[in-house]
Design a protein around this motif. Structure first.
Motif, PDB file in Angstrom:
ATOM      1  N   GLY A 227      46.102  49.543  32.900  1.00 19.83           N
ATOM      2  CA  GLY A 227      46.305  48.819  31.519  1.00 19.83           C
ATOM      3  C   GLY A 227      46.748  50.413  30.164  1.00 19.83           C
ATOM      4  O   GLY A 227      47.173  50.854  30.851  1.00 19.83           O
ATOM      5  N   PRO A 228      46.622  50.014  29.345  1.00 18.44           N
ATOM      6  CA  PRO A 228      45.578  49.595  28.542  1.00 18.44           C
ATOM      7  C   PRO A 228      45.601  47.792  28.671  1.00 18.44           C
ATOM      8  O   PRO A 228      47.047  47.259  28.736  1.00 18.44           O
ATOM      9  N   GLY A 229      45.451  46.761  27.918  1.00 18.77           N
ATOM     10  CA  GLY A 229      44.867  44.874  27.462  1.00 18.77           C
ATOM     11  C   GLY A 229      44.127  44.533  27.783  1.00 18.77           C
ATOM     12  O   GLY A 229      43.029  45.105  27.871  1.00 18.77           O
ATOM     13  N   SER A 230      43.913  43.760  28.806  1.00 15.84           N
ATOM     14  CA  SER A 230      42.718  42.633  28.828  1.00 15.84           C
ATOM     15  C   SER A 230      42.133  43.239  29.445  1.00 15.84           C
ATOM     16  O   SER A 230      42.005  43.759  30.810  1.00 15.84           O
ATOM     17  N   PHE A 231      40.650  43.907  28.819  1.00 21.12           N
ATOM     18  CA  PHE A 231      39.202  44.129  29.184  1.00 21.12           C
ATOM     19  C   PHE A 231      38.544  43.104  30.939  1.00 21.12           C
ATOM     20  O   PHE A 231      38.786  44.588  32.017  1.00 21.12           O
ATOM     21  N   SER A 232      39.416  42.765  31.315  1.00 20.88           N
ATOM     22  CA  SER A 232      38.308  41.767  31.917  1.00 20.88           C
ATOM     23  C   SER A 232      39.468  41.987  33.280  1.00 20.88           C
ATOM     24  O   SER A 232      39.315  41.835  34.409  1.00 20.88           O
ATOM     25  N   GLY A 233      40.883  41.845  32.960  1.00 22.51           N
ATOM     26  CA  GLY A 233      41.890  41.666  33.397  1.00 22.51           C
ATOM     27  C   GLY A 233      42.105  43.259  34.569  1.00 22.51           C
ATOM     28  O   GLY A 233      42.574  43.367  35.282  1.00 22.51           O
ATOM     29  N   VAL A 234      42.343  43.847  33.107  1.00 21.67           N
ATOM     30  CA  VAL A 234      41.950  45.689  33.570  1.00 21.67           C
ATOM     31  C   VAL A 234      40.760  45.914  34.595  1.00 21.67           C
ATOM     32  O   VAL A 234      41.961  45.988  35.509  1.00 21.67           O
ATOM     33  N   ARG A 235      39.868  45.800  34.432  1.00 21.47           N
ATOM     34  CA  ARG A 235      38.723  45.122  35.315  1.00 21.47           C
ATOM     35  C   ARG A 235      38.928  45.463  36.744  1.00 21.47           C
ATOM     36  O   ARG A 235      38.223  45.497  38.123  1.00 21.47           O
ATOM     37  N   ILE A 236      39.271  43.962  36.871  1.00 22.87           N
ATOM     38  CA  ILE A 236      39.845  42.968  37.895  1.00 22.87           C
ATOM     39  C   ILE A 236      40.323  43.785  38.740  1.00 22.87           C
ATOM     40  O   ILE A 236      40.536  44.352  40.359  1.00 22.87           O
TER      41      ILE A 236
ATOM     42  N   ALA B   3      41.404  47.593  38.390  1.00 25.56           N
ATOM     43  CA  ALA B   3      41.116  48.799  39.188  1.00 25.56           C
ATOM     44  C   ALA B   3      40.140  48.483  40.224  1.00 25.56           C
ATOM     45  O   ALA B   3      40.098  48.888  41.578  1.00 25.56           O
ATOM     46  N   ALA B   4      39.692  47.565  40.319  1.00 25.32           N
ATOM     47  CA  ALA B   4      38.549  47.444  41.061  1.00 25.32           C
ATOM     48  C   ALA B   4      38.690  47.126  42.420  1.00 25.32           C
ATOM     49  O   ALA B   4      38.626  47.231  43.251  1.00 25.32           O
ATOM     50  N   VAL B   5      40.108  45.438  42.378  1.00 19.74           N
ATOM     51  CA  VAL B   5      40.778  45.366  43.489  1.00 19.74           C
ATOM     52  C   VAL B   5      40.964  46.076  44.373  1.00 19.74           C
ATOM     53  O   VAL B   5      41.395  46.888  45.269  1.00 19.74           O
ATOM     54  N   ALA B   6      41.962  46.825  43.374  1.00 16.18           N
ATOM     55  CA  ALA B   6      42.794  48.558  44.157  1.00 16.18           C
ATOM     56  C   ALA B   6      42.101  49.063  44.651  1.00 16.18           C
ATOM     57  O   ALA B   6      42.338  50.074  45.858  1.00 16.18           O
ATOM     58  N   GLN B   7      40.540  48.959  44.120  1.00 16.84           N
ATOM     59  CA  GLN B   7      39.687  51.246  44.820  1.00 16.84           C
ATOM     60  C   GLN B   7      39.262  50.386  45.720  1.00 16.84           C
ATOM     61  O   GLN B   7      39.205  51.284  47.265  1.00 16.84           O
ATOM     62  N   ALA B   8      38.721  48.834  45.945  1.00 21.46           N
ATOM     63  CA  ALA B   8      38.493  48.553  46.748  1.00 21.46           C
ATOM     64  C   ALA B   8      38.750  48.253  48.185  1.00 21.46           C
ATOM     65  O   ALA B   8      38.883  49.115  49.355  1.00 21.46           O
ATOM     66  N   LEU B   9      40.486  48.301  48.468  1.00 19.92           N
ATOM     67  CA  LEU B   9      41.397  48.074  48.683  1.00 19.92           C
ATOM     68  C   LEU B   9      41.257  49.324  49.570  1.00 19.92           C
ATOM     69  O   LEU B   9      41.432  50.188  51.228  1.00 19.92           O
ATOM     70  N   ALA B  10      41.621  50.495  48.213  1.00 18.20           N
ATOM     71  CA  ALA B  10      41.935  52.012  48.747  1.00 18.20           C
ATOM     72  C   ALA B  10      40.846  52.608  49.676  1.00 18.20           C
ATOM     73  O   ALA B  10      41.023  53.559  50.709  1.00 18.20           O
ATOM     74  N   TRP B  11      39.318  52.257  49.338  1.00 18.25           N
ATOM     75  CA  TRP B  11      38.721  52.949  49.709  1.00 18.25           C
ATOM     76  C   TRP B  11      38.115  52.402  51.649  1.00 18.25           C
ATOM     77  O   TRP B  11      37.889  52.746  52.050  1.00 18.25           O
ATOM     78  N   ALA B  12      38.444  51.016  51.511  1.00 18.50           N
ATOM     79  CA  ALA B  12      37.911  50.192  52.370  1.00 18.50           C
ATOM     80  C   ALA B  12      39.282  50.848  54.051  1.00 18.50           C
ATOM     81  O   ALA B  12      39.530  50.573  55.225  1.00 18.50           O
ATOM     82  N   ASN B  13      40.478  50.813  52.787  1.00 16.98           N
ATOM     83  CA  ASN B  13      41.543  51.449  54.535  1.00 16.98           C
ATOM     84  C   ASN B  13      41.988  53.151  53.992  1.00 16.98           C
ATOM     85  O   ASN B  13      43.475  53.096  54.636  1.00 16.98           O
TER      86      ASN B  13
ATOM     87  N   TYR C 215      41.686  51.778  28.671  1.00 19.00           N
ATOM     88  CA  TYR C 215      40.892  51.086  28.057  1.00 19.00           C
ATOM     89  C   TYR C 215      41.913  50.430  26.557  1.00 19.00           C
ATOM     90  O   TYR C 215      42.257  50.236  26.011  1.00 19.00           O
ATOM     91  N   LEU C 216      41.350  52.093  26.331  1.00 16.10           N
ATOM     92  CA  LEU C 216      41.833  53.428  24.350  1.00 16.10           C
ATOM     93  C   LEU C 216      40.810  52.438  23.156  1.00 16.10           C
ATOM     94  O   LEU C 216      41.430  53.452  22.607  1.00 16.10           O
ATOM     95  N   ARG C 217      39.961  51.890  23.763  1.00 14.36           N
ATOM     96  CA  ARG C 217      39.641  51.041  22.762  1.00 14.36           C
ATOM     97  C   ARG C 217      37.781  51.715  23.602  1.00 14.36           C
ATOM     98  O   ARG C 217      37.431  50.916  24.379  1.00 14.36           O
ATOM     99  N   ASP C 218      36.895  52.305  22.531  1.00  8.90           N
ATOM    100  CA  ASP C 218      35.660  52.779  23.480  1.00  8.90           C
ATOM    101  C   ASP C 218      35.041  51.239  23.023  1.00  8.90           C
ATOM    102  O   ASP C 218      33.701  51.312  24.151  1.00  8.90           O
ATOM    103  N   ASP C 219      34.995  50.454  22.584  1.00  8.95           N
ATOM    104  CA  ASP C 219      33.979  48.955  22.403  1.00  8.95           C
ATOM    105  C   ASP C 219      34.936  48.040  23.036  1.00  8.95           C
ATOM    106  O   ASP C 219      34.675  46.796  22.897  1.00  8.95           O
ATOM    107  N   ALA C 220      35.980  48.357  24.047  1.00 11.78           N
ATOM    108  CA  ALA C 220      36.688  47.008  24.622  1.00 11.78           C
ATOM    109  C   ALA C 220      35.310  46.305  25.539  1.00 11.78           C
ATOM    110  O   ALA C 220      36.001  44.756  25.497  1.00 11.78           O
ATOM    111  N   TRP C 221      33.919  46.399  25.409  1.00 13.08           N
ATOM    112  CA  TRP C 221      33.310  45.757  26.060  1.00 13.08           C
ATOM    113  C   TRP C 221      32.605  44.397  25.456  1.00 13.08           C
ATOM    114  O   TRP C 221      32.411  43.390  25.553  1.00 13.08           O
TER     115      TRP C 221
END
Length: 221
Positions: free
Chosen positions: A65-74, A76-86, A206-212
């Motif tokens: 990010g910054p960028g689309s809230f959903s896109g950034v969240r996806i 980060a979540a995928v990168a974290q999951a792969l990193a944790w698992a391996n 996100y840079l924006r507090d109300d990104a949700w």
């Protein structure tokens, strides 16, 4: 080195794998908001083509990010999951820096002000210049600004979806988009110097507090 790079922070989805010198795999799905459907199959295909398990990767890079809230969240979540698992390190890459890198890759620009439409009459903005390694490096801070405020901090050629929101005449490079190739280029140089973080520190920006807020609540720019 084998580094896997993920980009879902904007509308498209792309995956790139690189070694020390070249791209090993690249795929792009430009369909809007298809990231959740395509990111995992793309990763699987990258690993199959490189003929290595995820555990043998050197690192995972993602557009944080910054960028689309959903896109950034996806992303980060995928990168974290792969990193944790391996048990892999992670290289978070600024979406604005990746946009600047794309401007260099696609248009040969060596000094740019990267601007992304943030909706709500605002843009994400930062300026970058090319370093001796061919990587676009920040010369100021990432900011979330109104259109008028952004006009006062523009330093170089405007690139990205927010260009015409800052300057109506800046149409030449508004269509430039970053892909996982640009994430990989930046992250490769960082990985060579072991400039990475553990999975729990691979956080979105996100840079924006109300990104949700939902898109209808945000309004159109």
């Amino acid at each position: 080195m084998k580094l896997l790079a993920l980009e879902t922070a904007n509308q498209q989805c792309s995956v790139c794998m690189v070694d020390d010198t070249q791209d090993v795999f690249f795929d792009l799905d430009s369909r809007a908001r298809a990231q959740t459907q395509t990111i995992l199959p793309m990763i699987e295909q990258a690993l199959l083509q490189a003929n290595i398990p995820a555990s043998e990767l050197t690192a995972i890079a993602f557009s944080r990010g910054p960028g689309s809230f959903s896109g950034v969240r996806i992303n980060a979540a995928v990168a974290q999951a792969l990193a944790w698992a391996n048990d892999l390190p992670v290289v978070p890459v600024s979406t604005l820096q990746a946009l600047a890198q794309a401007a260099y890759r696609l248009a040969g620009l060596t000094a740019v002000t990267a601007v992304i439409d943030a909706r709500m009459n605002e843009v994400y903005i930062a300026s970058f210049k090319l370093d001796e390694h061919g990587i676009m490096q920040a010369v100021d801070q990432e900011q979330l600004l109104s259109y008028d405020q952004a006009k006062t901090v523009q330093s170089f050629t405007l690139v990205g979806s927010g260009s015409v929101l800052v300057d109506a005449t800046a149409t030449e490079h508004q269509g430039i988009d970053a892909t996982a190739q640009d994430i990989a280029s930046i992250a490769r140089q960082a990985a060579l110097q072991q400039q990475w973080v553990s999975a729990e520190l691979a956080l979105p920006v996100y840079l924006r507090d109300d990104a949700w807020k939902k898109i209808p609540e945000q309004g159109k720019a």
